[in-house]
Structure formats: structure tokens, C-alpha cells
Design an enzyme around this catalytic site. Structure first.
Site, mmCIF file in Angstrom:
data_model
loop_
_atom_site.group_PDB
_atom_site.id
_atom_site.type_symbol
_atom_site.label_atom_id
_atom_site.label_comp_id
_atom_site.label_asym_id
_atom_site.label_seq_id
_atom_site.Cartn_x
_atom_site.Cartn_y
_atom_site.Cartn_z
ATOM 1 N N GLY A 1 -17.950 34.542 -90.475
ATOM 2 C CA GLY A 1 -17.277 34.518 -89.467
ATOM 3 C C GLY A 1 -16.087 35.581 -88.562
ATOM 4 O O GLY A 1 -15.192 35.987 -89.741
ATOM 5 N N ASN A 2 -15.624 35.819 -88.237
ATOM 6 C CA ASN A 2 -13.965 36.032 -87.872
ATOM 7 C C ASN A 2 -13.604 36.203 -86.672
ATOM 8 O O ASN A 2 -13.992 36.183 -85.192
ATOM 9 C CB ASN A 2 -14.230 38.212 -87.737
ATOM 10 N N THR B 1 -11.151 40.292 -94.284
ATOM 11 C CA THR B 1 -12.453 40.157 -94.512
ATOM 12 C C THR B 1 -12.560 39.273 -96.063
ATOM 13 O O THR B 1 -11.348 38.740 -96.709
ATOM 14 C CB THR B 1 -13.144 41.627 -95.381
ATOM 15 N N GLU C 1 -16.157 43.672 -89.173
ATOM 16 C CA GLU C 1 -17.094 43.229 -88.199
ATOM 17 C C GLU C 1 -15.811 43.536 -86.831
ATOM 18 O O GLU C 1 -16.355 42.909 -85.767
ATOM 19 C CB GLU C 1 -17.995 42.039 -88.166
ATOM 20 N N HIS D 1 -21.456 32.200 -86.607
ATOM 21 C CA HIS D 1 -23.004 32.072 -87.400
ATOM 22 C C HIS D 1 -23.412 30.605 -86.311
ATOM 23 O O HIS D 1 -24.001 30.193 -87.895
ATOM 24 C CB HIS D 1 -23.782 32.372 -88.563
ATOM 25 N N HIS E 1 -16.802 34.975 -82.893
ATOM 26 C CA HIS E 1 -17.563 35.233 -83.913
ATOM 27 C C HIS E 1 -17.691 34.294 -85.469
ATOM 28 O O HIS E 1 -17.031 34.039 -85.867
ATOM 29 C CB HIS E 1 -17.878 36.422 -84.199
HETATM 30 ZN ZN LIG Z 1 -21.410 37.338 -88.453
#
Ligand SMILES: [Zn+2]
Length: 395
Positions: A123-124, A139, A170, A191, A189
Site C-alpha cells: 500500500g501507499n 518504500t 508505486e 490490497h 492504494h
Molecule cells: Zn500495490
């Protein structure tokens, strides 16, 4: 220059019984502080309040301590006003306003981690803070345990301009969205399990099931697979951002954009909750849709709220609640059309003519570069997808 007040400073003042009315009218306020002042601030003394209030020492303005703080306001910068020198950049990066935003990013990080939307270092999060400046998460860090000093800053090309930890690769996908859609001031972002399962299956959830996602999410987009963090991924996702605030990235996860980081996070929550509900619905006999007329009303509400939605312009009403329910976004066998259901328009939901009665004579799969071939769902959706995969493996 006049003193800058942050939300934290205002909260401390209230806790200590000081009146917010003592804040000079020319004081500079961070967006969150401005929200507090706007809501509770410089009211004339003695104005009744419906909720318990702290007792201001001098009878001035008061804040209702137990009120939830409103969603963080969108960060507004002066166009052309990005810091120019290294020293100015440093001052900006450590200014109270930016420190407050860094704390908010960490808070949203904790929330996506607590919800199980990210695992490991996944995620970010980004927040745009200038014409050419974007705060972003670093990161290789768990999003649940970030501190403000971990947050870094990049320019719109992804070059790191501030912060000690290296930025996430990302970030390029986030920048692809921000370049394509100036209203995207923040991206999240993650998952999340259910929405990512849809992304891995290559399926977008149907319309006409639950009103709130239609209003607050709109049509969920689907980006075909590209290696995360690559320019290809950024342009694939960016191209969808004008039309979609929530995008499933095939075989990867979800990215959402909003006016501010809380807004982007809410869209992530909406997306995963919607996918989870649809998944459970499939075990309870399958979804039952409401009518396209009702969806039209919801899309109109969404547009009144200023959120993008191209459906009313691009689709006939009968297409809004496509009877195919699920859209499979990957072409199982290019050139060899899967049976395409004829919805009541005889057009699939990307506007391609579908050969009428599902006889496979249409060219939907021939236009797989448009990524959409509508496949009729029955109670055996999972079986159908499995069959497609097996066919491909055996081909
Ligand atoms: Zn990702």
C-alpha cells in the site's frame, strides 16, 4: 508574518479553557484549524450550543470537544507558489501545515492496516501539496506504523525532493492519476482482500445493487495488468482516472482518489465493502438489482455532489443495470467470442454491438483492447471463470 495556528494548538487551547476568540483575526490557520474555527470558532459569546461544551475562560468561542473532527479539508496551494530554493523547500516540508498532513497520512496508514487492507509493506498514500509537489509514503514500511518523519516528498515526475526515507516506486501510479485528473488531490492504494479478489478474477462488481457505492464511488474502473510502479501502469491507471475514482488494478489491488486523503480512504473502504457484500450475496442466491431508472437518480445525485460520472452521457438507460451483472474484464480467447448475452440494448457495456442474441457472432472479443466482454452470470459464475482459465491453459 502572523502566527500560524494548527488544529492541535486549538485543541490544546480548548483543553486549557482558553477562548478561541483570543486568536487574532489575521492569524494564519491550517486547513484543519480553519475547519474548527469555521464550525465553532468566533461565535458571539453566550450563543447556545446543543452539545456539551468546554467552558471558555472569557465567555468567548467554544468548541464541542466530543464532536467528531470533520474530514480533513482539501489542501489548497497557491498556483505558481511552490518553493523555489532548497532552503524554501526545507522550510515548507517542515512547516506546521505539512507536518499536520504527514500526521494525517500516518493516521490513514494505521486505518488501512487495521482494516487489513495492506499486509507487509504493501500500500501507499499520497497527498498533492503544490503544482509540482506531492507528499508520499516511503518504500518498505508497514503502513500501520509510520511516523511523520517517515513521509517524503516528490515532484510530479516522481523525483524525491524531500524526506530521509526513499519514496515508494508505486508513487508513479498516483502521479499518473494526478496528472490526468487535477481534482485528484490524494490517492490511496491498498490490497484489500475482497476488492483485490475481484481484480485478480478480472471482474468488476455489478451496478444497481446498493445505492451508496453508486453515489460515492460511481462506476468502478478496471486497469489491465502492468508491472506495479512502471510508466505503463501509471498511464493505464491515469487514463481511467478522469472517469473513475476507484480503479481495480488487474492481478494487483485497488487505487482510489479523492479531494483529500480521508476522502480517498473512504472510497477504498466503500470499494472493499461493496465487493465483500457482492461476494456474500453470491452465496445467498445471487444479487437482485433495482431498476435502471433508480440508478439514473443516484447518478444524478453523484453529479450534483461534483463527482465524475460519464454513464448518463455514454450509456442508454437500459444499459445502466446491464443484465449480465458482472463484467469480465479479460478476454478469455481473443478472436473467439464467448457467448455474449444480449442485454435489452443488444450492446455490451462498453458500447460494442454484441451480435444480438448472444450467438457469438459479434466482435466484442475482437475488441479486447477495450478490455470488456460482458459475460452472462448465472449461479455458476465461478465455474465459468474456471472454465475460461482451463480453456486458456489447454489452448
Ligand atoms: Zn500495490
Amino acid at each position: 508574518m502572523s502566527k500560524l495556528y494548527t488544529a492541535k494548538m486549538l485543541e490544546n487551547m480548548v483543553r486549557q479553557g482558553q477562548s478561541l476568540a483570543t486568536i487574532p483575526s489575521n492569524a494564519r490557520l491550517t486547513p484543519m484549524a480553519r475547519d474548527i474555527i469555521r464550525k465553532e470558532g468566533r461565535k458571539p459569546s453566550g450563543q447556545p450550543s446543543s452539545a456539551p461544551v468546554s467552558q471558555p475562560a472569557s465567555g468567548g468561542a467554544a468548541i464541542r470537544i466530543h464532536d467528531p473532527v470533520l474530514p480533513k479539508a482539501e489542501y489548497v496551494w497557491t498556483p505558481g507558489g511552490d518553493p523555489k530554493t532548497a532552503a524554501a523547500m526545507k522550510t515548507f516540508f517542515y512547516s506546521p501545515e505539512i507536518e499536520e498532513l504527514k500526521e494525517t497520512i500516518c493516521e490513514i496508514g494505521r486505518r488501512i492496516w487495521n482494516k487489513g487492507y495492506v499486509d507487509g509493506n504493501g500500500g501507499n498514500i499520497t497527498v498533492r501539496v503544490g503544482d509540482n509537489l506531492v507528499l508520499c509514503t516511503p518504500t518498505l514500511i508497514s503502513k500501520g506504523f509510520m511516523k511523520p518523519e517517515d513521509i517524503c516528498m516528490v515532484d510530479m515526475d516522481g523525483n524525491q525532493v524531500a524526506g530521509t526515507r526513499p519514496r515508494t516506486s508505486e508513487v508513479n501510479t498516483h502521479l499518473g492519476i494526478m496528472k490526468a485528473e487535477p481534482r485528484a488531490k490524494s490517492c490511496v492504494h491498498a490490497h484489500p482482500i475482497y476488492a483485490t479478489a475481484f481484480a485478480v478474477a478480472g471482474v468488476t462488481p455489478p451496478a444497481c445493487l446498493i445505492p451508496e457505492p453508486e453515489v460515492f464511488l460511481g462506476e468502478i474502473g478496471f486497469a489491465s495488468y502492468q508491472t506495479p510502479g512502471t510508466p505503463e501502469n501509471a498511464s493505464e491507471v491515469g487514463a481511467l482516472a478522469k472517469r473513475h475514482q476507484s480503479i481495480l488494478m488487474q492481478n494487483h489491488g485497488v487505487i482510489c482518489w479523492g479531494n483529500d486523503v480521508e476522502d480517498a480512504f473512504w472510497k477504498m473502504e466503500n470499494t472493499d465493502a461493496f465487493c465483500q457484500t457482492v461476494t456474500i450475496t453470491m452465496q445467498l442466491g445471487g444479487p437482485k438489482q433495482y431498476s435502471p431508472e433508480k440508478l439514473r437518480e443516484l447518478i444524478e445525485i453523484r453529479k450534483k455532489l461534483g463527482m465524475p460520472d460519464a454513464r448518463l452521457e455514454e450509456m442508454q438507460e437500459c444499459q445502466l443495470c446491464d443484465t449480465s451483472l458482472f463484467t469480465v474484464n479479460t478476454c478469455p480467447q481473443p478472436g473467439a467470442c464467448n457467448p455474449i448475452p444480449s442485454n435489452s440494448c443488444g450492446i455490451n457495456d462498453m458500447g460494442h454491438k454484441c451480435g444480438g442474441a448472444g450467438d457469438g457472432s459479434g466482435d466484442c472479443c475482437g475488441t479486447c483492447n477495450n478490455k470488456t466482454a460482458a459475460v452472462a452470470v448465472d449461479e455458476n459464475l465461478v465455474q465459468r471463470i474456471t472454465d475460461m482459465i482451463m480453456e486458456k491453459l489447454n489452448a
